[in-house]
Write an enzyme that holds these catalytic residues in place. Sequence first.
Site, PDB file in Angstrom:
ATOM      1  N   ARG A  41       1.591 -14.304  -5.069  1.00  0.00           N
ATOM      2  CA  ARG A  41       0.788 -14.931  -6.340  1.00  0.00           C
ATOM      3  C   ARG A  41       0.798 -16.540  -5.590  1.00  0.00           C
ATOM      4  O   ARG A  41       1.657 -17.323  -6.122  1.00  0.00           O
ATOM      5  CB  ARG A  41       1.404 -14.871  -7.521  1.00  0.00           C
ATOM      6  N   HIS A  83      -6.686 -12.853   0.007  1.00  0.00           N
ATOM      7  CA  HIS A  83      -5.798 -11.420  -0.860  1.00  0.00           C
ATOM      8  C   HIS A  83      -6.000 -10.093  -0.088  1.00  0.00           C
ATOM      9  O   HIS A  83      -6.781  -9.208  -0.701  1.00  0.00           O
ATOM     10  CB  HIS A  83      -7.156 -12.172  -2.547  1.00  0.00           C
TER      11      HIS A  83
END
Length: 309
Positions: free
Chosen positions: A224, A272
């Site tokens: 993250r 991502h």
Amino acid sequence: MAILFHCPWDNADQWLAALQAALPKDEFRIWPDVGDPDEIDFAMVWRIPSGALAGFPKLLAISSLGAGVDALIADPDLPRNIPIARLVDPLMADRMAEYVCATVLHHHLGLDRYDRQQARKFWQRHPTTDARDRTVALLGLGQMGQRCAKRLGALGFNLLGWSRAAKNIDGVQCSHGAERLAAMLAQASITVLLLPLTEQTDGLMDRAAFDAMPAGSYLINCSRGEIVVEGDLIAALDSGRLGAATLDAFVTEPLPGDSPLWQHPKVRVTPHIAALSAPDTAALVLAEQVRRARNGQRLAEQVDIDNGY
Ligand code: GLV
């Protein structure tokens, strides 16, 4: 009974088709068209708006459509009395391991440098380092971290691992706890972040952490964005403390056009994609979770809300 579904990804149709095939008798209600809230007994969601899960009195359980549950847990109105599960699909761990092996090898072999040389039509060889002389630190030793360790170990790298609680993993020198982090970072020239986002990991990779790493180290973030203090990272890259970074996760996604990371010469950005969840295999895992919830059994990969994952 019916299943609540919320998937903001562009392959939502593929997800729904896979889920319908795995749970042919179930009706799926796509948020916000939930129909009668009393009929919803299971929720499969990713980044559903805050508060949305509060209004279903018969809800038995919630499963994330991804591995991380940080956004779900951050919802102050999330029902706390029902089980919540992360999605653990074996294919995702394989995908993550491929991404990590590719990025580790790219750096290990100095391919960035050869890309730059090619742009100048410049032929020069540089000394190579053997994998057994290269130490890679894996921060986070869950299913994904362990799969990465296995694959990197097979390639011959020397492996260190760090986690919140003590772990014992074959071929990995493991340590745990905040007080052991700096000592471990100091021994690795490549550090890979595979941690969940929790209160403890938020901002973990800050200036002090970068200062602990050997000069010229390489950072890979596949967890993250919040785990890395972006300003400290850029300062560490600019000062040469860090040699390069590959980043797959960001505080704001998509990464805004004015982010300095896009064009930083030492940063590689990927959108991502390190471990995309895979609808066909995930649907089978989710169908089993629905079965368990309805039979009153404990979910697989049930989240401990206090730990944050
Ligand atoms: C992706 O980041 C996930 O949590 O699955």
